[in-house]
Every structure is written in C-alpha cells, then in structure tokens.
Motif scaffolding. Sequence first.
Motif: not given
Length: 403
Positions: A238-246, A97-101
């Motif tokens: 908040g930004r991570y949850l928005v951009t990660a789209n988990l 669940l730790i993804v992206g940047e």
Amino acid sequence: MAFAFSSPPLKALYLLVTVPVLLFVRLPFWVFTSAVPALRPRRPWSFKRALLSRVLSGATGIMYSIGLPKPEGNPDKDSLNPDATGFVWVDPVPSELIVGEIAEYARRNEVAPVRVYGYWYGTKDESGKHGQRAAKDERVYYHLHGGGHVSGSGHPASNVANTVKGFLEKCPHVFERAFALDYRISSSAPFPAANPFPASIIDAVSGYYYLVETLGFAPSNIIVCGDSAGGHLANNLGRYLVTANLPNLAPPGALILLSPTMDWANTHLGTPGSTLDANKSSDFVRVVLLSGYTPRSLLGNLDAGETATNAWLSPGSLKLPRPDGLFANYPPTFILTGSAEQTLDGMRTFRDRLVHDSGEVKVKYVEYPDMFHNFLMLGKMTEPERSEAYADMDKWLRAIYDL
C-alpha cells in the motif's frame, strides 16, 4: 541460535529427546495448568484456549530449533489441475514499474521481478475455471500470507486458507472471490541465502499488476489484506503504491492488516510495559522475533542497522530517524490486533503514525481483548471473537463501498 538442530543428525537426536519430553512431561503440565483458571496465561481464557496457546508456543519453539515446514504450495504439481487448486502463474511486473527507494534496494540486493504464482478462491467462470476477467464493478480480495517472511503459502491447504475462506463466508456482499499470492520467501544461514528484501514487495506488486492489467480490476475495487508478516507486506504494498504514483496502478480501495508484525528490530523490548515481555506467556511468536532470523534473511547486502531505521523493514520501529509523513495519503486501513499479542507495541506505534499522517478518519483500529497473534488463522477454534472480527470488518468494508 535459530535452527541449531537443523542438520539431519542433530535433528534426529533433538526429536529423540524432545518428543518423549513433550508427550510425557510438557503436555501433561500444559493440561494441568490450563485446567486451573488461576494458572492460565489469561484468566478469562477457557481450558481449550489456554491449552491451544501453549501448544502453539511449543510447536513454534520446535520449528525454530529444527527447521520450518516446507510451504504447501507446489507449482509443478498444482499447475497440473488449476481448476481444482485455483493455481495461476503471475508474470513479473515490468521492471520500469519498480521505482524509487524500492528500485535502489533491489539494485543493492540484486533482486529483480520474476514469475510467481498464486491461488484463487471463490466463484469460477461458467466453464468451471478460476481467474476469469473482472466483471463490471467487481471487487476482489487480495491476500498476502504470513510466516515471518521465511515460510508460509496461500495454498488452499495452508493455515491462511482459514482466513481467506472466512472473509468469503462472512463478507459475501463485498466480494465473491479472493486471490492469495505465493511471493518469494527469504532465507539465510544456516540455510542457503535467498530472496532478500525487496523481493516480496516486488512480487506483491506483480500480483497487484496481474489483478489490474491482466484481469481488469479497478484498483479502487481491490481490498489488500495480509496476516502477520503478510500484514507487514500488505502495508508495504500500500505504501509503495501511494508513494510511487504509477499511472496505471493507483492505491487499493482498502487495506486490512491482521496482526501485522511492524517492528522486526524489537525496538520496544526493554521499554516500560513492553508487550514482548508482558505477554510472554499469552502468545507464541516471541521466539520468532528474538531469533533474529527474519531480519538476517531480509537484509541481504544491507547494513544490519537498517532493520531498526528503515521504514520498509520496521514501520513500527522506535528508531526511525524521521517518521513524520512516511505514511501519508493511505487508503482506508483496518488494523486488527489482540491485547494478548507479543508484537502489539509495534502495531500501536504504527497505528499512531498512520493516524498522524493520514488522519483518524482513514484508520480503524480494533484490539480484541485477550486474543493472541493472528487468531483468524486458527478458524473456528477462536470463536466467538473470530465471527465478531469478521462482522466488524464486513461493516467497515460495506461503509467504504456504500453497500
């Protein structure tokens, strides 16, 4: 240099000189200049508020000379009596669940999810225990403490408890319990380097995962809040949850950012009207910003320039290469600030970017006249603005949840 007197011999010498000077020179001077309205940092301030501001500034300077206090939280001790302390262990979020940047930064800084802990406030279950599963449609307040990313705790004996308890007292129709996470705090020389970015973000995700997957709170019923550096971290979560789209971790129902520190690179310093200079005498965090200790502790293996150009580290930096679109699709966000704050420039820049990307209807920005940094932390010492702020946030939250 930050913590120049942190070694035991130098610390003893520093205190030997500083304590008498503080008691017999600086404190009487502060009392005199606070008693005369024309000499106060802000003329509308009362004697008590002017003196409080000067004491806070002096105390912060001393801490950044000799060393920061240890966090109040002690998991070994607090876990022995969780019914009294509200203590709970939080398992690490699954690594997938730790993804992206954030996953890439974690690789570069060799950071992985770990078990952390936190503290419950508010209502208990029928047996008197904290951490019960969510009731149907129950809302919860999730707090991330301040402390410059290098100190602080969510422990009930910490300063942040004033803020958490204030929300429970003043917003009883919105939520009846709160959870404050003790995430990993960072450090660097002259202390052992530990927990660089993005350790705190990963821990904040672990806390969010705990609320959703372990206790069953709907993401839309979670109000994420943070003060000072914790406000910066709440924004990052908040930004991570928005951009990660988990798939199972949707963004929260609301974000509340209390005096969030948004420009750790001090890119506004030297600009016309810079609040780091203009509010030099009315706030107490200038030494924290100018010491550079927080950026050094967060960066780890990253380049020093990333403090100014990385939106995760400084979302209010003037040197972000392409800020447009970075803060789109946010949940409703309340930003609480004070006009006497030294870090106000970064908050205003972030506010403008958030309005641009997510729309004015999503953003509630309130700047309280003549209030300094993180004033809710000081409890009733900052009345009546404290109660006014809680009333404003309660009204905003009740509108979001149609209460």
